[in-house]
Scaffold this motif. Structure first.
Motif, short mmCIF file in Angstrom:
data_model
loop_
_atom_site.label_atom_id
_atom_site.label_comp_id
_atom_site.label_asym_id
_atom_site.label_seq_id
_atom_site.Cartn_x
_atom_site.Cartn_y
_atom_site.Cartn_z
N LEU A 58 0.85 -1.18 0.00
CA LEU A 58 0.00 0.00 0.00
C LEU A 58 0.89 1.23 0.00
O LEU A 58 2.10 1.15 0.23
CB LEU A 58 -0.96 0.00 1.20
N GLY A 59 0.26 2.39 -0.27
CA GLY A 59 1.00 3.65 -0.31
C GLY A 59 0.79 4.48 0.93
O GLY A 59 -0.31 4.53 1.48
N VAL A 60 1.85 5.15 1.37
CA VAL A 60 1.81 6.04 2.53
C VAL A 60 2.38 7.39 2.13
O VAL A 60 3.40 7.46 1.41
CB VAL A 60 2.63 5.43 3.70
N ASP A 61 1.74 8.44 2.58
CA ASP A 61 2.19 9.80 2.27
C ASP A 61 3.40 10.15 3.16
O ASP A 61 3.28 10.22 4.38
CB ASP A 61 1.04 10.77 2.53
N LEU A 62 4.55 10.35 2.53
CA LEU A 62 5.78 10.71 3.26
C LEU A 62 6.15 12.17 3.05
O LEU A 62 7.25 12.59 3.44
CB LEU A 62 6.94 9.82 2.80
N THR A 63 5.25 12.95 2.46
CA THR A 63 5.55 14.36 2.21
C THR A 63 5.87 15.08 3.52
O THR A 63 5.09 15.06 4.47
CB THR A 63 4.35 15.04 1.52
N GLY A 64 7.04 15.71 3.56
CA GLY A 64 7.43 16.47 4.74
C GLY A 64 7.88 15.63 5.91
O GLY A 64 8.07 16.16 7.02
N ILE A 65 8.08 14.34 5.72
CA ILE A 65 8.50 13.45 6.81
C ILE A 65 9.88 12.91 6.50
O ILE A 65 10.18 12.52 5.36
CB ILE A 65 7.50 12.28 6.97
N ASP A 66 10.75 12.88 7.50
CA ASP A 66 12.09 12.32 7.36
C ASP A 66 11.97 10.80 7.39
O ASP A 66 12.03 10.16 8.45
CB ASP A 66 12.98 12.82 8.50
N ALA A 67 11.77 10.21 6.22
CA ALA A 67 11.56 8.77 6.13
C ALA A 67 12.03 8.29 4.77
O ALA A 67 11.96 9.03 3.78
CB ALA A 67 10.09 8.42 6.33
N GLY A 68 12.51 7.06 4.73
CA GLY A 68 12.97 6.49 3.48
C GLY A 68 12.86 4.98 3.53
O GLY A 68 12.16 4.40 4.38
N ILE A 69 13.56 4.32 2.63
CA ILE A 69 13.52 2.86 2.58
C ILE A 69 14.02 2.31 3.92
O ILE A 69 15.06 2.72 4.44
CB ILE A 69 14.38 2.34 1.41
N GLY A 70 13.23 1.41 4.47
CA GLY A 70 13.57 0.82 5.77
C GLY A 70 12.90 1.49 6.95
O GLY A 70 12.94 0.96 8.07
N THR A 71 12.26 2.64 6.75
CA THR A 71 11.56 3.32 7.85
C THR A 71 10.35 2.51 8.27
O THR A 71 9.57 2.05 7.43
CB THR A 71 11.12 4.73 7.43
N GLU A 72 10.17 2.36 9.57
CA GLU A 72 9.02 1.61 10.09
C GLU A 72 7.76 2.48 10.05
O GLU A 72 7.80 3.68 10.34
CB GLU A 72 9.29 1.17 11.53
N VAL A 73 6.65 1.84 9.72
CA VAL A 73 5.34 2.50 9.71
C VAL A 73 4.42 1.72 10.65
O VAL A 73 4.30 0.50 10.54
CB VAL A 73 4.74 2.53 8.29
N GLU A 74 3.80 2.44 11.59
CA GLU A 74 2.82 1.83 12.49
C GLU A 74 1.43 2.03 11.90
O GLU A 74 1.02 3.16 11.61
CB GLU A 74 2.88 2.45 13.88
N PHE A 75 0.69 0.92 11.75
CA PHE A 75 -0.65 0.99 11.18
C PHE A 75 -1.73 1.00 12.24
O PHE A 75 -2.80 1.54 12.01
CB PHE A 75 -0.84 -0.16 10.19
N TRP A 76 -1.50 0.35 13.34
CA TRP A 76 -2.28 0.58 14.55
C TRP A 76 -1.47 0.13 15.75
O TRP A 76 -0.55 -0.67 15.63
CB TRP A 76 -3.67 -0.07 14.52
N GLY A 77 -1.81 0.70 16.90
CA GLY A 77 -1.05 0.39 18.12
C GLY A 77 -1.30 1.48 19.14
O GLY A 77 -2.43 1.93 19.32
N LYS A 78 -0.25 1.94 19.78
CA LYS A 78 -0.41 2.96 20.81
C LYS A 78 -0.49 4.37 20.24
O LYS A 78 -1.00 5.28 20.88
CB LYS A 78 0.74 2.85 21.83
N ASN A 79 0.03 4.58 19.04
CA ASN A 79 0.00 5.91 18.42
C ASN A 79 -1.19 6.12 17.49
O ASN A 79 -1.69 7.23 17.36
CB ASN A 79 1.31 6.15 17.65
N VAL A 80 -1.60 5.06 16.82
CA VAL A 80 -2.81 5.08 15.99
C VAL A 80 -3.71 3.97 16.51
O VAL A 80 -3.37 2.78 16.41
CB VAL A 80 -2.48 4.84 14.51
N LEU A 81 -4.83 4.32 17.10
CA LEU A 81 -5.71 3.32 17.68
C LEU A 81 -6.39 2.50 16.59
O LEU A 81 -6.76 3.02 15.54
CB LEU A 81 -6.76 3.98 18.57
N ALA A 82 -6.57 1.21 16.88
CA ALA A 82 -7.27 0.34 15.94
C ALA A 82 -8.66 0.87 15.61
O ALA A 82 -9.15 0.72 14.49
CB ALA A 82 -7.35 -1.07 16.49
N ALA A 83 -9.30 1.50 16.59
CA ALA A 83 -10.64 2.05 16.35
C ALA A 83 -10.62 3.13 15.28
O ALA A 83 -11.58 3.28 14.51
CB ALA A 83 -11.21 2.61 17.65
N GLU A 84 -9.53 3.91 15.21
CA GLU A 84 -9.43 4.93 14.16
C GLU A 84 -9.36 4.29 12.79
O GLU A 84 -10.01 4.74 11.83
CB GLU A 84 -8.19 5.80 14.38
#
Length: 359
Positions: free
Chosen positions: A306-332
């Protein structure tokens, strides 16, 4: 492990959430509900983490219960759907499994069975959900019949709420009234409270509670609630960026081109898709967490990526992305995907690596 998609399960969070349930009713007991592979968190691992303090474990069927018993779990196991075939009663009796009973026909089957030891029955009432359970008008007679049987040792009186997550509705109060009337004068412990009732309906907590979703740190309520706000999410779903590209205004991302950039956009392709259990119906804008910042998915979720918007974020190949957890709730995520946290947790597939913290 080569592919980076994984779930991390914090067993201390699950212990915390179970203790929260118990703290709301210190005089009662709580069955930790670990059906459906502990809502995708791993039934054996969760049972081992909770065994020192859980009063019992709840599963859907005998296959799930046998898995725990064969893994060495000593605490009682409750079959929430009961048995499906009379032949299961032999195993239930031999291994001391607790069993829900939801019909008069089942009571007579137990009466006719030749069992090595009497069994503990959780007599289920249909107080309004109209799924399983003895009709309230027949409940007293069902209880008295069970009390007559040598094949039955203990009896627990139970029902299930169908709308306890809606605190402004009268449904739960109505079910409480039905249950109270039908059980009047019966000398046996009560079990009514699912997660929502444990958290928000004090009069439903009674002798036994059945915390399920709340064990895994997800609130059953659509809005903030005093007790639910103390839950700690136990599962974190992550993967890594495997490609980065600059997309110009007017260019599309993903199948069907349903995301069209309205300005130059930096897109990260992440190794996660619906074959891992991430919902295909998650729309552009579904939140993710990247390097300490909230961002969003863009474009259609495909099977493996899937695609993730990295505009304005210090991220590149190998950067971890959290899809749900303590920072993004599963309910969201669920709200953006026309589903509920239950389906997210239980939908994680076997190719996603599981990692446990605080064993």
């Amino acid at each position: 492990m080569s592919r980076a998609a994984k779930i991390t399960v914090d067993l201390d969070a699950i212990r915390h959430n179970y203790r929260l349930a118990r703290s709301l009713n210190t005089a009662g007991h709580a069955v930790a509900i670990i059906k459906a592979n502990a809502y995708g968190h791993g039934a054996i691992e969760v049972a081992k983490a909770l065994e020192a303090e859980a009063d019992a474990f709840g599963v859907a069927c005998l296959e799930e219960g046998a898995e725990l018993i064969e893994a060495g779990i000593q605490k009682p196991v409750l079959l929430l759907e009961g048995y499906f075939e009379v032949s299961e009663l032999d195993y239930i009796s031999e291994h001391g499994v607790w069993c829900a009973v939801h019909s008069l026909a089942q009571i007579e089957q137990i009466a006719q069975a030749k069992l090595s030891k009497p069994i503990t029955v959780w007599l289920k009432m249909n107080s309004g959900m109209n799924r399983l359970g003895v009709h309230p008008d027949d409940y007293q007679a069902a209880f008295k019949r069970l009390k007559q049987l040598d094949n039955v040792s203990d009896i627990v009186l139970m029902t299930h709420f169908f709308n306890s997550d809606e605190l402004d509705k009268a449904d739960t109060d109505k079910q409480l009234a039905v249950f109270n009337k039908a059980t009047e004068g019966l000398d046996a412990p009560h079990c009514m409270a699912n997660s929502a009732a444990v958290l928000a309906w004090p009069t439903a907590r009674r002798d036994w509670m059945r915390p399920g979703l709340m064990l895994y740190g997800s609130s059953p309520f659509p809005a903030a609630q005093e007790n639910a706000d103390k839950l700690i999410p136990a599962m974190t779903l992550t993967s890594e960026v495997i490609a980065v590209r600059e997309v110009q205004a007017g260019e599309t991302v993903g199948y069907a081109g349903n995301f069209c950039a309205d300005k130059p956009t930096r897109v990260g392709t992440v190794a996660l898709g619906y074959a891992d259990g991430y919902p295909r119906h998650a729309v552009t804008g579904t939140p993710v967490w990247v390097n300490g910042q909230r961002s969003r998915i863009i474009g259609r979720v495909s099977m493996d990526m899937l695609g993730v918007d990295l505009t304005g974020i210090d991220a590149g190949i190998g950067t971890e992305v959290e899809f749900w957890g303590k920072n993004v709730l599963a309910a969201e995520v669920a709200n953006h995907s026309d589903t509920i946290p239950y389906t997210l947790f239980t939908g994680i597939t076997r190719r996603v690596y599981k990692h446990y913290l605080n064993r």
